[in-house]
Design a protein around this motif. Structure first.
Motif, mmCIF file in Angstrom:
data_model
loop_
_atom_site.group_PDB
_atom_site.id
_atom_site.type_symbol
_atom_site.label_atom_id
_atom_site.label_comp_id
_atom_site.label_asym_id
_atom_site.label_seq_id
_atom_site.Cartn_x
_atom_site.Cartn_y
_atom_site.Cartn_z
ATOM 1 N N TYR A 150 -81.342 -90.440 -53.779
ATOM 2 C CA TYR A 150 -82.145 -89.926 -54.908
ATOM 3 C C TYR A 150 -82.955 -90.751 -55.806
ATOM 4 O O TYR A 150 -82.151 -91.859 -56.211
ATOM 5 N N VAL A 151 -84.281 -90.682 -55.948
ATOM 6 C CA VAL A 151 -84.793 -91.779 -56.743
ATOM 7 C C VAL A 151 -85.616 -91.106 -57.932
ATOM 8 O O VAL A 151 -86.288 -90.106 -57.786
ATOM 9 N N GLU A 152 -85.508 -91.875 -58.986
ATOM 10 C CA GLU A 152 -86.303 -91.102 -60.329
ATOM 11 C C GLU A 152 -87.698 -91.087 -59.699
ATOM 12 O O GLU A 152 -88.441 -91.943 -59.184
ATOM 13 N N PRO A 153 -88.466 -89.971 -60.274
ATOM 14 C CA PRO A 153 -89.792 -89.539 -59.914
ATOM 15 C C PRO A 153 -90.788 -91.178 -60.358
ATOM 16 O O PRO A 153 -91.605 -91.331 -59.415
ATOM 17 N N ALA A 154 -90.563 -91.532 -61.519
ATOM 18 C CA ALA A 154 -91.261 -92.604 -61.959
ATOM 19 C C ALA A 154 -91.295 -93.999 -60.958
ATOM 20 O O ALA A 154 -92.166 -94.940 -61.152
ATOM 21 N N CYS A 155 -90.370 -93.959 -60.084
ATOM 22 C CA CYS A 155 -89.979 -95.209 -59.336
ATOM 23 C C CYS A 155 -90.235 -94.999 -57.903
ATOM 24 O O CYS A 155 -90.131 -95.848 -57.136
ATOM 25 N N HIS A 156 -90.827 -93.785 -57.468
ATOM 26 C CA HIS A 156 -91.258 -93.468 -56.143
ATOM 27 C C HIS A 156 -92.309 -94.561 -55.847
ATOM 28 O O HIS A 156 -93.248 -94.790 -56.541
ATOM 29 N N GLY A 157 -92.216 -95.044 -54.718
ATOM 30 C CA GLY A 157 -93.083 -95.973 -54.066
ATOM 31 C C GLY A 157 -92.946 -97.287 -54.368
ATOM 32 O O GLY A 157 -93.899 -98.198 -54.277
ATOM 33 N N ARG A 158 -91.686 -97.696 -54.896
ATOM 34 C CA ARG A 158 -91.451 -99.009 -55.515
ATOM 35 C C ARG A 158 -90.415 -99.842 -54.346
ATOM 36 O O ARG A 158 -89.899 -100.683 -55.098
ATOM 37 N N GLY A 159 -90.020 -98.997 -53.412
ATOM 38 C CA GLY A 159 -89.202 -99.703 -52.668
ATOM 39 C C GLY A 159 -87.744 -99.277 -53.084
ATOM 40 O O GLY A 159 -86.889 -99.956 -52.562
ATOM 41 N N VAL A 160 -87.587 -98.345 -54.095
ATOM 42 C CA VAL A 160 -86.072 -98.145 -54.558
ATOM 43 C C VAL A 160 -85.097 -97.331 -53.414
ATOM 44 O O VAL A 160 -84.186 -97.678 -53.080
ATOM 45 N N GLY A 161 -85.794 -96.452 -52.677
ATOM 46 C CA GLY A 161 -85.064 -95.719 -51.755
ATOM 47 C C GLY A 161 -84.731 -96.564 -50.488
ATOM 48 O O GLY A 161 -83.658 -96.597 -50.099
ATOM 49 N N ARG A 162 -85.831 -97.380 -50.263
ATOM 50 C CA ARG A 162 -85.633 -98.408 -49.206
ATOM 51 C C ARG A 162 -84.311 -99.608 -49.122
ATOM 52 O O ARG A 162 -83.517 -99.514 -48.363
#
Length: 193
Positions: A98-110
């Motif tokens: 699960y990734v904070e919406p504000a952090c989507h697209g910043r490589g956190v999930g990967r």
């Protein structure tokens, strides 16, 4: 004039102090999303019980945070747990991320998933299964594909939430030697019987 440095993404094992941020992110998904088919937001005691059960069973539970000028901001979390409870599945884990919406697209999930895969491989697990709630969750499917997961199946209309029937996608990734060779009999998780 030089540009300000970008915050550093840091991964570490989750600790009890992280549970408020973890619970808040999960609560948002329970209330508004379909990544989980849970309807009622778990209370703090239940989230603590779940975290403790996962960690005490020997599974990895990670937190991602951005660190900027010494200050850390929670960005997401991921963990692995038993795919099924029968003893013959003890070499297979299911991942959650699960990734904070504000952090989507910043490589956190990967980053979380790469570390989770590495940790589970080092622990002797042989397969990782992604159970993706709402088959139309293209971001999650794409993340898992980029990490090497392969589609194992789609369960059409298996869940219901927010007034609609939802598909569930299952994807699988071989860890270490995958399904060949003899497994380590002492992987964490389920007790040997």
């Amino acid at each position: 004039m030089s540009a300000a440095p970008h915050p550093e993404l840091r991964l570490r094992p989750a600790v009890e102090a992280d549970l408020a941020a973890i619970a808040a992110l999960y609560a948002r998904e329970v209330r508004e999303g379909v990544a989980t088919y849970e309807y009622d937001v778990p209370n703090d005691a239940e989230m603590r019980r779940r975290w403790r059960a996962i960690v005490e069973a020997g599974y990895p539970y990670l937190v991602a945070e951005f660190v900027d000028a010494g200050a850390a901001t929670f960005a997401g979390y991921a963990y692995a747990t038993s795919y099924r409870t029968r003893i013959g599945y003890r070499w297979t884990v299911e991942n959650s991320v699960y990734v904070e919406p504000a952090c989507h697209g910043r490589g956190v999930g990967r980053a979380l998933m790469r570390q989770l895969i590495q940790d589970c491989t080092a622990l002797g697990f042989r397969q990782m299964v992604a159970v993706i709630g709402d088959g139309s969750n293209a971001a999650s499917v794409s993340l898992h594909e980029r990490l090497g997961f392969q589609l194992a199946g789609v369960f059409p209309g298996i869940g219901r939430k927010h007034g609609r029937w939802l598909d569930t996608v299952q994807m699988v990734l071989a860890l270490g030697d995958g399904k060949v060779g003899e497994p380590d009999e002492n992987v964490p998780g389920l007790p040997l019987r």
